[in-house]
Design a protein around this motif. Structure first.
Motif, PDB file in Angstrom:
ATOM      1  N   GLU A 148       0.800   5.444   0.346  1.00 33.15           N
ATOM      2  CA  GLU A 148       0.070   6.682   0.622  1.00 33.15           C
ATOM      3  C   GLU A 148       0.799   7.837  -0.056  1.00 33.15           C
ATOM      4  O   GLU A 148       2.036   7.870  -0.084  1.00 33.15           O
ATOM      5  CB  GLU A 148      -0.030   6.907   2.127  1.00 33.15           C
ATOM      6  CG  GLU A 148      -0.796   5.798   2.837  1.00 33.15           C
ATOM      7  CD  GLU A 148      -0.622   5.804   4.338  1.00 33.15           C
ATOM      8  OE1 GLU A 148      -1.313   5.018   5.018  1.00 33.15           O
ATOM      9  OE2 GLU A 148       0.224   6.584   4.841  1.00 33.15           O
ATOM     10  N   GLU A 155      -7.499   8.773   2.166  1.00 31.18           N
ATOM     11  CA  GLU A 155      -6.778   8.617   3.420  1.00 31.18           C
ATOM     12  C   GLU A 155      -7.294   9.691   4.369  1.00 31.18           C
ATOM     13  O   GLU A 155      -8.243  10.405   4.053  1.00 31.18           O
ATOM     14  CB  GLU A 155      -5.260   8.701   3.194  1.00 31.18           C
ATOM     15  CG  GLU A 155      -4.559   7.345   3.219  1.00 31.18           C
ATOM     16  CD  GLU A 155      -4.715   6.612   4.533  1.00 31.18           C
ATOM     17  OE1 GLU A 155      -4.746   7.268   5.603  1.00 31.18           O
ATOM     18  OE2 GLU A 155      -4.813   5.378   4.521  1.00 31.18           O
ATOM     19  N   THR A 191       2.782   9.928   5.647  1.00 27.59           N
ATOM     20  CA  THR A 191       2.458   9.108   4.480  1.00 27.59           C
ATOM     21  C   THR A 191       3.523   8.025   4.313  1.00 27.59           C
ATOM     22  O   THR A 191       4.713   8.304   4.281  1.00 27.59           O
ATOM     23  CB  THR A 191       2.330   9.961   3.199  1.00 27.59           C
ATOM     24  OG1 THR A 191       3.314  10.987   3.209  1.00 27.59           O
ATOM     25  CG2 THR A 191       0.963  10.596   3.127  1.00 27.59           C
ATOM     26  N   GLU A 217       0.861  -1.175   0.000  1.00 26.06           N
ATOM     27  CA  GLU A 217       0.000   0.000   0.000  1.00 26.06           C
ATOM     28  C   GLU A 217       0.900   1.229   0.000  1.00 26.06           C
ATOM     29  O   GLU A 217       1.892   1.268   0.738  1.00 26.06           O
ATOM     30  CB  GLU A 217      -0.903   0.030   1.231  1.00 26.06           C
ATOM     31  CG  GLU A 217      -1.817  -1.172   1.396  1.00 26.06           C
ATOM     32  CD  GLU A 217      -2.439  -1.202   2.775  1.00 26.06           C
ATOM     33  OE1 GLU A 217      -3.227  -0.288   3.090  1.00 26.06           O
ATOM     34  OE2 GLU A 217      -2.131  -2.128   3.532  1.00 26.06           O
ATOM     35  N   GLU A 262      -4.476   7.041  -1.377  1.00 23.68           N
ATOM     36  CA  GLU A 262      -3.750   5.789  -1.193  1.00 23.68           C
ATOM     37  C   GLU A 262      -4.027   4.864  -2.368  1.00 23.68           C
ATOM     38  O   GLU A 262      -5.143   4.820  -2.884  1.00 23.68           O
ATOM     39  CB  GLU A 262      -4.183   5.106   0.102  1.00 23.68           C
ATOM     40  CG  GLU A 262      -3.505   3.756   0.351  1.00 23.68           C
ATOM     41  CD  GLU A 262      -3.995   3.084   1.617  1.00 23.68           C
ATOM     42  OE1 GLU A 262      -3.334   3.250   2.659  1.00 23.68           O
ATOM     43  OE2 GLU A 262      -5.037   2.407   1.572  1.00 23.68           O
TER      44      GLU A 262
END
Length: 486
Positions: free
Chosen positions: A50, A79, A188, A48, A86
């Motif tokens: 961000e 997010e 992030t 994942e 994201e």
């Protein structure tokens, strides 16, 4: 949390039912672990990422709703802050050309998303903390519209009963208060997932804890917050403080924080889920209709909704994950220590370093965690976050050594061997781990580049803005950060 929730208020009855359901789910998980009903023959890796949104001047762009509407892809999501989005990267095997295909897939998706975001005045930026972010950019008004964030904000502040105190002593000093959890949105990250068997989960989690410090040292990319130069990976301290449900009195009593490294090596994945239930009250006591015991007794696979939701509100730096895919349950280690950026190539190198080590360390005859204290591993993470590659880290047999020396002498050879065991294409192995090596040799991480560039441009907010725009130019070349000029 990874799950949408409704806008709702909670009663005492809601909390009692949720507590009972979580405990029931924990019992059901214990039974499943004894019966080994888990997918583990085809271990996969997932990711994942961000990202921040900025405008044409490099300032935060509160546009995630418009940007996501323009991107219009199911793997993109909101997010916490309106300046965040994201992307969820589908899991796949690492062997062969898997690492190259993963990197190319991420670049393709990001490039396509950037083209669409630009139509609504947004740019995507891969960085641990957006350098141009100001305190005025992080308030309840800039939370994303999704009701789950508003609800989480309400529950954290209901538990605290007072504003958040953010205090970070670094190169400069930050001492301020916040009336929402939105400062968390400044953090992030890249989250790496590794699917493992129940039998080997403890070894993998312990190994991930051991290498968290070196990971952060070599990947640091968050030196600025609210205009101040703080730690090389300020994100670590900020995230710990921005989601803290404890007032000072509970901290003094030894109540555990919800952003948590942990306090001991484990012997089973059950240890972590049990700790989460024992130590942390519910933030979002939402009950599902599923009866997990009945589902299991009837030969089905329970989703364990309440246990998973509760687990998602305890922010371990290495988090256990229970999930169900195509009717088969599996377990994952979710590694959460890495910042986003600076480029996709750098992210891929950080991932290769992690996955290589995670193939070797858990299988060692004499595990490294049996040779060092848990506190030493936690100290390594904190020192790495503060000083980056200049940190001194402890390693058994070496004592305290510079982070770069530890990585070059001890960890990189392990990572090379691990990628060979994963059967990664040697060309990709050498390219990605070569990026890690060059960062160590040159001392140039994303954090180092940001600091040097900001100082060269004058050191004020205008310098941070100019640095951000220069960063974006370099980011789009996908040339790793150790090669960047000012």
């Amino acid at each position: 949390m990874g799950r949408d929730v409704p806008s709702v208020s909670f009663s005492r009855e809601d909390r009692r039912r949720y507590r009972d359901k979580v405990k029931l789910s924990l019992d059901v998980l214990a039974g499943m672990l004894r019966e080994s009903r888990f997918e583990c023959e085809r271990p996969q890796m997932g990711m994942e990422i961000e990202l921040n949104l900025v405008d044409s001047r490099g300032e935060p762009a509160m546009k995630n709703a418009e940007v996501l509407a323009a991107i219009a892809e199911p793997d993109w999501a909101t997010e916490l802050g309106q300046f965040n989005v994201e992307i969820n990267v589908a899991p796949q095997v690492l062997s062969g050309e898997g690492s190259r295909l993963l990197e190319e897939s991420v670049r393709l998706r990001l490039n396509r998303a950037q083209e669409r975001a630009a139509r609504v005045g947004g740019q995507l930026m891969l960085v641990g903390i957006l350098p141009t972010l100001r305190e005025s950019d992080v308030s309840e008004a800039t939370l994303s519209a999704n009701p789950r964030y508003k609800l989480l904000n309400e529950q954290i502040f209901a538990a605290r009963g007072e504003d958040l105190h953010l205090m970070i002593e670094g190169v400069e000093r930050l001492d301020t208060y916040a009336d929402s959890i939105t400062p968390e949105a400044a953090c992030t990250s890249v989250q790496l997932h590794l699917q493992v068997s129940p039998e080997t989960f403890a070894d993998h989690w312990n190994a991930a804890q051991v290498i968290a410090g070196p990971q952060v040292a070599v990947a640091a990319n968050s030196p600025f917050l609210f205009g101040k130069e703080l730690w090389r990976e300020t994100r670590i301290s900020l995230f710990e403080q921005a989601t803290d449900t404890r007032p000072e009195e509970l901290k003094a009593q030894g109540v555990r924080p919800r952003v948590w490294f942990g306090e001991r090596w484990i012997t089973s994945v059950f240890d972590l889920f049990e700790e989460n239930v024992r130590y942390f009250p519910a933030l979002l006591p939402l009950c599902d209709e599923e009866d997990p015991r009945r589902v299991l007794d009837e030969g089905g696979v329970p989703e364990l909704h309440e246990l998973r939701l509760h687990n998602g509100t305890v922010y371990r730096w290495n988090r256990p994950v229970y999930d169900v895919s195509e009717g088969i349950p599996h377990l994952r280690v979710e590694n959460r220590v890495l910042p986003a950026g600076p480029t996709v190539a750098d992210i891929a190198a950080n991932a290769a370093f992690y996955y290589g080590l995670m193939r070797v360390l858990p299988a060692a005859g004499r595990p490294v965690w049996s040779q060092m204290s848990f506190a030493a591993a936690e100290d390594n993470l904190r020192n790495a976050a503060r000083y980056g590659l200049d940190a001194r880290l402890y390693w058994p047999g070496l004592g305290e050594v510079p982070a770069a020396e530890l990585i070059l002498r001890r960890l990189l050879p392990m990572a090379y061997h691990g990628l060979d065991l994963w059967e990664v294409d040697p060309v990709q192995r050498d390219r990605l781990l070569g990026i890690i090596e060059r960062r160590c040799v040159t001392g140039r991480t994303g954090a180092d580049w940001q600091v040097r560039a900001a100082r060269a441009f004058g050191g004020d907010h205008e310098a941070l803005r100019r640095m951000t725009l220069r960063y974006l130019q370099h980011m789009h070349t996908n040339e790793p950060v150790h090669t960047w000029g000012i």
